[in-house]
Design an enzyme around this catalytic site. Structure first.
Site, PDB file in Angstrom:
ATOM      1  N   TYR A  33     116.945  34.274  70.912  1.00 34.80           N
ATOM      2  CA  TYR A  33     117.554  35.160  71.511  1.00 34.80           C
ATOM      3  C   TYR A  33     117.198  36.419  71.273  1.00 34.80           C
ATOM      4  CZ  TYR A  33     120.050  31.481  73.985  1.00 34.80           C
ATOM      5  OH  TYR A  33     120.402  30.781  75.221  1.00 34.80           O
ATOM      6  N   TYR A  49     127.479  28.028  81.775  1.00 33.61           N
ATOM      7  CA  TYR A  49     125.877  27.793  80.317  1.00 33.61           C
ATOM      8  C   TYR A  49     126.010  26.094  79.902  1.00 33.61           C
ATOM      9  CZ  TYR A  49     123.398  28.156  76.215  1.00 33.61           C
ATOM     10  OH  TYR A  49     121.980  28.284  75.619  1.00 33.61           O
ATOM     11  N   ASP A  65     132.468  19.949  78.840  1.00 31.33           N
ATOM     12  CA  ASP A  65     131.592  20.211  78.266  1.00 31.33           C
ATOM     13  C   ASP A  65     132.348  21.148  77.638  1.00 31.33           C
ATOM     14  OD1 ASP A  65     129.665  21.592  76.628  1.00 31.33           O
ATOM     15  OD2 ASP A  65     128.395  22.843  78.199  1.00 31.33           O
ATOM     16  N   LYS A  88     129.202  21.557  68.050  1.00 31.72           N
ATOM     17  CA  LYS A  88     129.980  23.045  67.356  1.00 31.72           C
ATOM     18  C   LYS A  88     130.603  23.023  66.173  1.00 31.72           C
ATOM     19  CE  LYS A  88     128.692  26.905  70.374  1.00 31.72           C
ATOM     20  NZ  LYS A  88     127.425  27.401  69.684  1.00 31.72           N
TER      21      LYS A  88
HETATM   22  N1  PLP Z   1     127.126  23.965  75.969  1.00 32.09           N
HETATM   23  C1  PLP Z   1     128.515  24.733  75.868  1.00 32.09           C
HETATM   24  C2  PLP Z   1     129.687  25.041  76.247  1.00 32.09           C
HETATM   25  C3  PLP Z   1     127.784  25.878  74.746  1.00 32.09           C
HETATM   26  O1  PLP Z   1     128.658  27.143  74.710  1.00 32.09           O
HETATM   27  C4  PLP Z   1     126.476  25.723  74.209  1.00 32.09           C
HETATM   28  C5  PLP Z   1     125.939  27.445  73.181  1.00 32.09           C
HETATM   29  O2  PLP Z   1     126.470  27.682  73.639  1.00 32.09           O
HETATM   30  C6  PLP Z   1     125.654  24.646  75.091  1.00 32.09           C
HETATM   31  C7  PLP Z   1     126.344  23.322  75.317  1.00 32.09           C
HETATM   32  C8  PLP Z   1     124.955  23.690  73.589  1.00 32.09           C
HETATM   33  O3  PLP Z   1     125.017  24.061  72.222  1.00 32.09           O
HETATM   34  P1  PLP Z   1     123.630  24.150  70.976  1.00 32.09           P
HETATM   35  O4  PLP Z   1     124.033  25.232  70.815  1.00 32.09           O
HETATM   36  O5  PLP Z   1     124.146  23.564  70.287  1.00 32.09           O
HETATM   37  O6  PLP Z   1     122.621  23.379  71.657  1.00 32.09           O
END
Ligand code: PLP
Length: 438
Positions: A19, A147, A253, A282
């Site tokens: 990024y 996202y 998610d 996370k």
């Molecule tokens: N799902 C959501 C809601 C996220 O905010 C993120 C990352 O910011 C992801 C999936 C992807 O996670 P990773 O960066 O660990 O691949």
């Protein structure tokens, strides 16, 4: 310092950061160590981690109990493949998770980050229908501003944006429905008087595509990368109800929202709902190690049980269920039990409201949103993530010892939960001063 011995020079020689436009970006911060909410640079600066190191850190950096759990596990077993083998940390973490995640999700499938947790969910949903004799259910409904990660399936499910555009030929089509982005209501309504009319778009999509839909995939209560959009809980309840009415799976998610971020242990609790599939990562390991979880109902698991090996879920990663990561995740759950972490997040939420709400009167501020331990100030502007204000603000805050990384014109503060009232007051003071000077 001579060229080559300086960390930044060495970084610039071989590394490629995520990024980051390498041609125009400022030098990366050379972080030497972390402790609590602070990061310390090689050149002696002390910086408050105001975004929890991309939203993963919750109990603070270098937490003694997490360090000890990691070291103890390393002495026993660092890793073993998880196909045909099992180990105590994976089993214990699964038991602990099933106790705290929304009810009905009894099966834990491990992977190794947020994107893969979502990829697993997508593949699991698709094969669930196939194994049940409904292979025509191949389409997903996702929301605008979504996202879900940077792998191909997760990008397909995400909003068409600067993050995905270069790869559009690789992505599979999804049906997109309105999100409840009240500040920029897709229907031009006002929350005070609307009837959650934006849900109608999801309902229409379900009616129109009916038997072809495998699942509806959402980020419950807080759409993160898409602009830190905070939902009314009624929308989330409505998504669950519509999925039930139309007999499709609901995937939540909670990669960002899980483990207290929105003030509840899981965001689904705001609407007292359980999804059919839940994605976690996370804060799962409190910011220590990569680990992903896709939790599913027993009914979904059972659809994969068969004498026919073709019905197997063929998905796995080399580091699936890494014992070190599982051990730290267990220790993180212990910390939730040992002190009133959710109570602390509640107090942080009150403080964020009290100190950020008054910023609405600043000329460039468009909206202020707070949920749990997340405070958001959306500045006026329509350029989205590429708005130049983002890097400008990052630089201004860094000069003041505060690490923030706005999503274009959306500034947010999401510190580790261990931040004190005083530290929060200081950080918000920096935000107030910088925004007042715009
Ligand atoms: N799902 C959501 C809601 C996220 O905010 C993120 C990352 O910011 C992801 C999936 C992807 O996670 P990773 O960066 O660990 O691949």
């Amino acid at each position: 310092m001579s060229l080559g011995s300086n960390l930044i020079d060495r970084d610039r020689k071989h590394l490629w950061h995520p990024y980051t436009q390498m041609l125009t970006c400022p030098d990366p911060l050379p972080i030497a160590r972390g402790e609590g909410v602070y990061l310390y640079t090689e050149d002696g600066r002390k910086i408050l981690d105001g975004i929890s190191s991309w939203w993963v850190n919750i109990h603070g950096h270098a937490h003694p109990k997490l360090n000890a759990a990691l070291a103890a596990q390393a002495r026993e077993l660092e890793h073993v493949m998880f196909a045909g083998c099992t180990h105590r940390p994976a089993v214990e973490l699964a038991e602990r998770l099933v106790d705290v995640i929304p009810s009905g999700l009894n099966r834990i499938f491990y992977s190794d980050n947020g994107s893969t947790a979502v990829e697993v969910a997508i593949k699991m949903a698709l094969q669930y229908w196939r194994n049940r004799g409904e292979p025509q259910r191949q389409t997903f409904i996702t929301l605008h501003h979504a996202y879900h990660g940077d792998t191909v399936g997760a990008m397909s499910a995400s909003e068409d944006s600067v993050f995905t555009r270069a790869f559009s030929r690789l992505l599979f089509p999804v049906v997109r429905a309105h999100a409840p982005y009240c500040y920029r209501c897709p229907l031009g309504l006002r929350r005070e008087s609307c009837q959650m009319d934006c849900l109608g778009d999801l309902e229409r999509s379900l009616k129109e595509h009916g038997g072809k839909i495998a699942a509806v995939l959402v980020e419950p209560m807080l759409q993160g990368v898409g602009g830190m959009i905070v939902w009314p809980a009624e929308f989330l309840a409505g998504v669950r109800a519509l999925c039930d009415q139309h007999g499709v799976l609901m995937i939540a998610d909670e990669v960002l929202t899980g483990f207290g971020r929105t003030g509840r242990m899981f965001a689904c609790e705001h609407a007292s709902i359980s999804p059919d599939i839940l994605c976690l990562s996370k804060a799962l390991t409190a910011g220590y190690l990569p680990l992903g979880v896709t939790a599913a109902t027993e009914a979904i698991y059972e659809a994969f049980l068969s004498q026919d090996r073709g019905k197997t879920f063929f998905h796995g990663h080399s580091y699936t269920a890494n014992p070190l990561a599982c051990a730290v995740a267990i220790a993180s759950l212990d910390l939730f039990g040992e002190s009133d972490v959710l109570g602390r997040i509640g107090r942080l939420e009150n403080q964020l409201h009290a100190s950020l709400d008054p910023l609405r009167t600043l000329p460039r501020v468009g909206d202020v949103r707070v949920i749990g331990g997340v405070g958001v100030v959306e500045l006026q502007g329509d350029e989205g993530y590429l708005d130049q204000i983002g890097p400008r603000l990052t630089a201004a805050f860094l000069e003041r010892g505060l690490l923030l990384r706005p999503l274009g014109n959306v500034l947010y503060f999401m510190p580790p939960y261990v931040i004190t009232d005083l530290e929060t007051e200081w950080a918000i003071g920096q935000i107030r001063t910088v925004l007042a000077g715009l």
